[in-house]
Enzyme design. Sequence first.
Site, PDB file in Angstrom:
ATOM      1  N   GLU A  45       0.861  -1.191   0.000  1.00  0.00           N
ATOM      2  CA  GLU A  45       0.000   0.000   0.000  1.00  0.00           C
ATOM      3  C   GLU A  45       0.888   1.229   0.000  1.00  0.00           C
ATOM      4  OE1 GLU A  45      -2.951   0.246   3.185  1.00  0.00           O
ATOM      5  OE2 GLU A  45      -2.706   2.420   3.329  1.00  0.00           O
ATOM      6  N   GLU A  52      -2.742  11.807   2.631  1.00  0.00           N
ATOM      7  CA  GLU A  52      -3.498  11.337   3.780  1.00  0.00           C
ATOM      8  C   GLU A  52      -3.241  12.270   4.955  1.00  0.00           C
ATOM      9  OE1 GLU A  52      -2.719   7.317   5.117  1.00  0.00           O
ATOM     10  OE2 GLU A  52      -4.759   7.168   5.874  1.00  0.00           O
TER      11      GLU A  52
END
Length: 390
Positions: free
Chosen positions: A135, A140
């Site tokens: 990932e 974010e």
Amino acid sequence: MHTTPRRALLAALYLLPAVTSYDVVREYSGNSFFDRWDFYGSYDNLTLGDVWWLDQPNATQQGLAYVDGNGRAVMRVDNTTNVPWNYKRNSIRITSQDFYDVGSLWVIDLTHIPYGCSVWPAFWTKGPLWPNDGEIDIIEAINLEDHNQYALHTTGGCVRPEGTVQTGALGPTDCSLGSGCVVSETKPNSYSSGFTQMGGGVYATQFDVAGIFIWFWSRADVPQSLLQANSTSSIDISQWGIPSASYPASGCNITNYFTSQQLVFDITLCGDWAGVPSIYQAACNASGPTGICYNDNVVGNGSNYDEAYFEVNYLRAYTTTAAPAATPSASQGVSVPVISATGSLAGPTGINTSPNGAGTKGGNGAVTLGSSVVAAGLVAAASFVLVLLL
Ligand SMILES: *[C@@H]1O[C@H](CO)[C@@H](O)[C@H](O)[C@H]1NC(C)=O
Ligand SMILES: *[C@@H]1O[C@H](CO)[C@@H](O)[C@H](O)[C@H]1NC(C)=O
Ligand SMILES: *[C@@H]1O[C@H](CO)[C@@H](O)[C@H](O)[C@H]1NC(C)=O
Ligand SMILES: *[C@@H]1O[C@H](CO)[C@@H](O)[C@H](O)[C@H]1NC(C)=O
Ligand SMILES: *[C@@H]1O[C@H](CO)[C@@H](O)[C@H](O)[C@H]1NC(C)=O
Ligand SMILES: *[C@@H]1O[C@H](CO)[C@@H](O)[C@H](O)[C@H]1NC(C)=O
Ligand SMILES: *[C@@H]1O[C@H](CO)[C@@H](O)[C@H](O)[C@H]1NC(C)=O
């Protein structure tokens, strides 16, 4: 200092182009932006946020995913519905039907990123099986943070090594633990109101055998190569400079820890990062009377979610162009970036499933090493091999 033939040869090797040239594979933008994505169509069963990620018909009908009058793709949290206690709020999570191999480069140009108390947005990539297939968290952040955070999530053995070159601030180094190997953006205006006020910006991610490298530019600093690029032109990244986050292959063998990646946008609320009481209260206790993320934000008329939206000019996926000319001996000696050559689409597949592994989206982090720096290191290694051969 006179130049011996060997020195000349070495000098020439140092000048070999690294993997700096990319061809467009696909652009997601304008009226076709939403054509090649799967909408989640479930409550948030991955990060335990208080949202329902709508399926495409509902998302479209409710005006939470659309292309605006400026041709920008918007994905937003519902800010018009009065949500009663014990109900979830509607939001968006989409996963690309396209998979991208090692050898890819993704460039996203945005004018707005979701923010505010309880808000937890992410633009990231994932393989089919989590965490085995890796990932990459590109954008974010949570709550009232003023900067972006990068991270990788992998199985054990992938780390951000010592001595990486990057402009971001170092966080944890082990990509397999907790929040992953986090790097925090230190350039101003990478998130929140500052990002919007400066006109947004661009994030670029190089997914290469040599490592994973992520750059950020606020609008005023976007490099010429990107200003001049269009939906079909190739791009040269050699002048991009030192990345914000670098994860060189010396600490994480990319092909061992990452398979082909799908791109994901999601916005959740509260959940197992933004909503953790200690984290939430430290930033957002003033948002309501209870000090509980869900009660003080999700419940109610939603007017606190006016800023909880992505607004995207374009997202482009590139693949490396033809391998640079390395001598056979050099390319035998090292598995150089050269190898990343044609990585590209593993499959447009349009598979209509992929509710996306049980990905925990919990981390942030990143490291550093300019691709040119990486390239220099690899070329140096190649030179070393050549010296032995000579
Ligand atoms: C979408 O709308 C239909 C009809 O209103 C409803 O039955 C369904 O549960 C909705 N799905 C989601 C994911 O909200
Ligand atoms: C994109 O740029 C190239 C030159 O780099 C040009 O040849 C091409 O016409 C441009 N395409 C569009 C759609 O503007
Ligand atoms: C990664 O591991 C594979 C096999 O495990 C190996 O062939 C390859 O050379 C390694 N790559 C790097 C950059 O070390
Ligand atoms: C946040 O607010 C709640 C409710 O008023 C209170 O119990 C809690 O101690 C506060 N937390 C912090 C860190 O101030
Ligand atoms: C929404 O609720 C907040 C308080 O929770 C209130 O301040 C605001 O005026 C309300 N907005 C509308 C449009 O009703
Ligand atoms: C929702 O937020 C947008 C800005 O993102 C705003 O234009 C719109 O008026 C808001 N909706 C309501 C009902 O307040
Ligand atoms: C989450 O929900 C989706 C859609 O219902 C389902 O396919 C998936 O298996 C669920 N994942 C987890 C971890 O429960």
